[in-house]
Design a protein around this motif. Sequence first.
Motif, PDB file in Angstrom:
ATOM      1  N   ARG A 144       0.796  -1.541  -0.004  1.00 53.50           N
ATOM      2  CA  ARG A 144      -0.033   0.073   0.067  1.00 53.50           C
ATOM      3  C   ARG A 144       0.877   1.639  -0.437  1.00 53.50           C
ATOM      4  O   ARG A 144      -0.179   2.240  -0.865  1.00 53.50           O
ATOM      5  N   ALA A 145       1.871   1.400   0.522  1.00 49.35           N
ATOM      6  CA  ALA A 145       2.765   2.334   0.864  1.00 49.35           C
ATOM      7  C   ALA A 145       3.341   2.200  -0.950  1.00 49.35           C
ATOM      8  O   ALA A 145       3.335   3.684  -1.047  1.00 49.35           O
ATOM      9  N   GLN A 146       3.917   1.885  -1.082  1.00 54.33           N
ATOM     10  CA  GLN A 146       4.737   1.291  -2.914  1.00 54.33           C
ATOM     11  C   GLN A 146       3.644   2.841  -3.833  1.00 54.33           C
ATOM     12  O   GLN A 146       3.843   2.976  -3.772  1.00 54.33           O
ATOM     13  N   ARG A 147       1.900   2.192  -3.281  1.00 54.90           N
ATOM     14  CA  ARG A 147       0.674   2.347  -4.248  1.00 54.90           C
ATOM     15  C   ARG A 147       0.794   4.038  -3.603  1.00 54.90           C
ATOM     16  O   ARG A 147       0.787   4.804  -5.193  1.00 54.90           O
ATOM     17  N   ARG A 148       0.922   4.359  -3.042  1.00 56.81           N
ATOM     18  CA  ARG A 148       0.805   5.572  -2.009  1.00 56.81           C
ATOM     19  C   ARG A 148       2.010   6.820  -2.417  1.00 56.81           C
ATOM     20  O   ARG A 148       2.304   7.158  -2.867  1.00 56.81           O
ATOM     21  N   HIS A 149       2.953   5.652  -2.522  1.00 54.79           N
ATOM     22  CA  HIS A 149       4.137   6.275  -2.822  1.00 54.79           C
ATOM     23  C   HIS A 149       4.167   6.860  -4.455  1.00 54.79           C
ATOM     24  O   HIS A 149       4.560   8.092  -4.854  1.00 54.79           O
ATOM     25  N   LEU A 150       4.097   5.807  -5.187  1.00 54.48           N
ATOM     26  CA  LEU A 150       4.121   5.836  -6.634  1.00 54.48           C
ATOM     27  C   LEU A 150       2.498   7.447  -7.067  1.00 54.48           C
ATOM     28  O   LEU A 150       3.087   8.508  -7.633  1.00 54.48           O
ATOM     29  N   GLU A 151       1.640   6.984  -6.701  1.00 53.09           N
ATOM     30  CA  GLU A 151       0.526   8.527  -6.495  1.00 53.09           C
ATOM     31  C   GLU A 151       1.533   9.947  -6.121  1.00 53.09           C
ATOM     32  O   GLU A 151       1.241  10.474  -6.686  1.00 53.09           O
ATOM     33  N   HIS A 152       2.226   9.581  -5.065  1.00 51.19           N
ATOM     34  CA  HIS A 152       2.476  10.966  -4.690  1.00 51.19           C
ATOM     35  C   HIS A 152       3.228  11.659  -5.402  1.00 51.19           C
ATOM     36  O   HIS A 152       3.228  12.960  -5.856  1.00 51.19           O
ATOM     37  N   ALA A 153       4.638  10.794  -5.426  1.00 51.35           N
ATOM     38  CA  ALA A 153       5.597  11.276  -6.905  1.00 51.35           C
ATOM     39  C   ALA A 153       5.004  12.018  -8.361  1.00 51.35           C
ATOM     40  O   ALA A 153       5.782  12.848  -8.977  1.00 51.35           O
ATOM     41  N   GLY A 154       3.913  11.330  -8.802  1.00 52.48           N
ATOM     42  CA  GLY A 154       2.914  11.282  -9.588  1.00 52.48           C
ATOM     43  C   GLY A 154       2.317  13.082  -9.663  1.00 52.48           C
ATOM     44  O   GLY A 154       1.928  13.588 -10.544  1.00 52.48           O
ATOM     45  N   ARG A 155       2.208  13.226  -8.626  1.00 53.34           N
ATOM     46  CA  ARG A 155       1.977  14.477  -8.449  1.00 53.34           C
ATOM     47  C   ARG A 155       2.858  16.005  -8.060  1.00 53.34           C
ATOM     48  O   ARG A 155       2.866  16.576  -8.196  1.00 53.34           O
ATOM     49  N   GLY A 156       4.265  14.925  -8.031  1.00 51.43           N
ATOM     50  CA  GLY A 156       5.328  15.834  -7.502  1.00 51.43           C
ATOM     51  C   GLY A 156       5.848  16.240  -6.246  1.00 51.43           C
ATOM     52  O   GLY A 156       6.022  16.739  -6.050  1.00 51.43           O
ATOM     53  N   GLU A 157       4.949  15.056  -5.309  1.00 49.97           N
ATOM     54  CA  GLU A 157       5.100  15.838  -3.988  1.00 49.97           C
ATOM     55  C   GLU A 157       6.348  14.918  -3.342  1.00 49.97           C
ATOM     56  O   GLU A 157       6.525  13.674  -3.918  1.00 49.97           O
ATOM     57  N   ASP A 158       7.228  15.616  -3.135  1.00 48.60           N
ATOM     58  CA  ASP A 158       9.146  14.802  -2.379  1.00 48.60           C
ATOM     59  C   ASP A 158       7.880  14.347  -1.086  1.00 48.60           C
ATOM     60  O   ASP A 158       8.254  15.347   0.641  1.00 48.60           O
TER      61      ASP A 158
END
Length: 221
Positions: A144-158
Amino acid sequence: MAAATATPLVIAVDGPAASGKGTLARRLAAHYGLAYLDTGSLYRATALAVMLAGGDPADEAAAVHAAQALDPARFTDEQLRTPGASEAASKVAAIPAVRTALLDLQRTVTSKLPGAVLDGRDIGTVVCPDADAKLFITAAPETRAQRRHLEHAGRGEDISYEEVLADIRRRDERDSGRAVAPLVPAADAHLLDTTELGIEAAFQAALDLIEGVLRERGRSA
Ligand code: CDP
């Protein structure tokens, strides 16, 4: 199709943070031609309204006031889905009076034909205990953390993977441990573990479960 049935078709999709329930629920709604409600966005919007007014999301009076005055269209998806909004959402969500204030809004959606798919934490247990089909979606916290991390990265969130994992664990604990409407599967929910499943496979598995329940109940979609 659902429109031909006399009563609205209601599908409840619950599960912990980033389990994939939102993606699944959205696809199920499109598949069956039903309305879709992301109930987490109501808690997120409530929390954001409190913070923008300079308040503390754990302050009951401020959170209840925000929930009662909620304008679901006020925030963009981008604002609602930041890590800060997630954390604050789980704080306002632990306040029983906030949950009560948001109940009618959620139930109104399910009372209209042809019906709706709702995703959240307590849809099958509290909001729609009589839902036609209930799914409880899980996945390993690391996945779940991997998926959410990808989502954040996709929105340019560091934000690092470790921070996302810690946020998910903290929210799981708060959501499962609260006194009112805790995160638990309804007794009649069907569990779906998506740890090893991609979006398409998870969708097919969810469809199979729902079709089975609807057949059993003699209910057509
Ligand atoms: O997408 P994610 O699973 O990370 O979160 P969400 O479904 O948008 O929910 C955000 C927060 O709102 C959760 O951590 C819960 O504390 C709360 N929530 C709730 O208590 N009950 C619901 N039906 C939906 C969300």
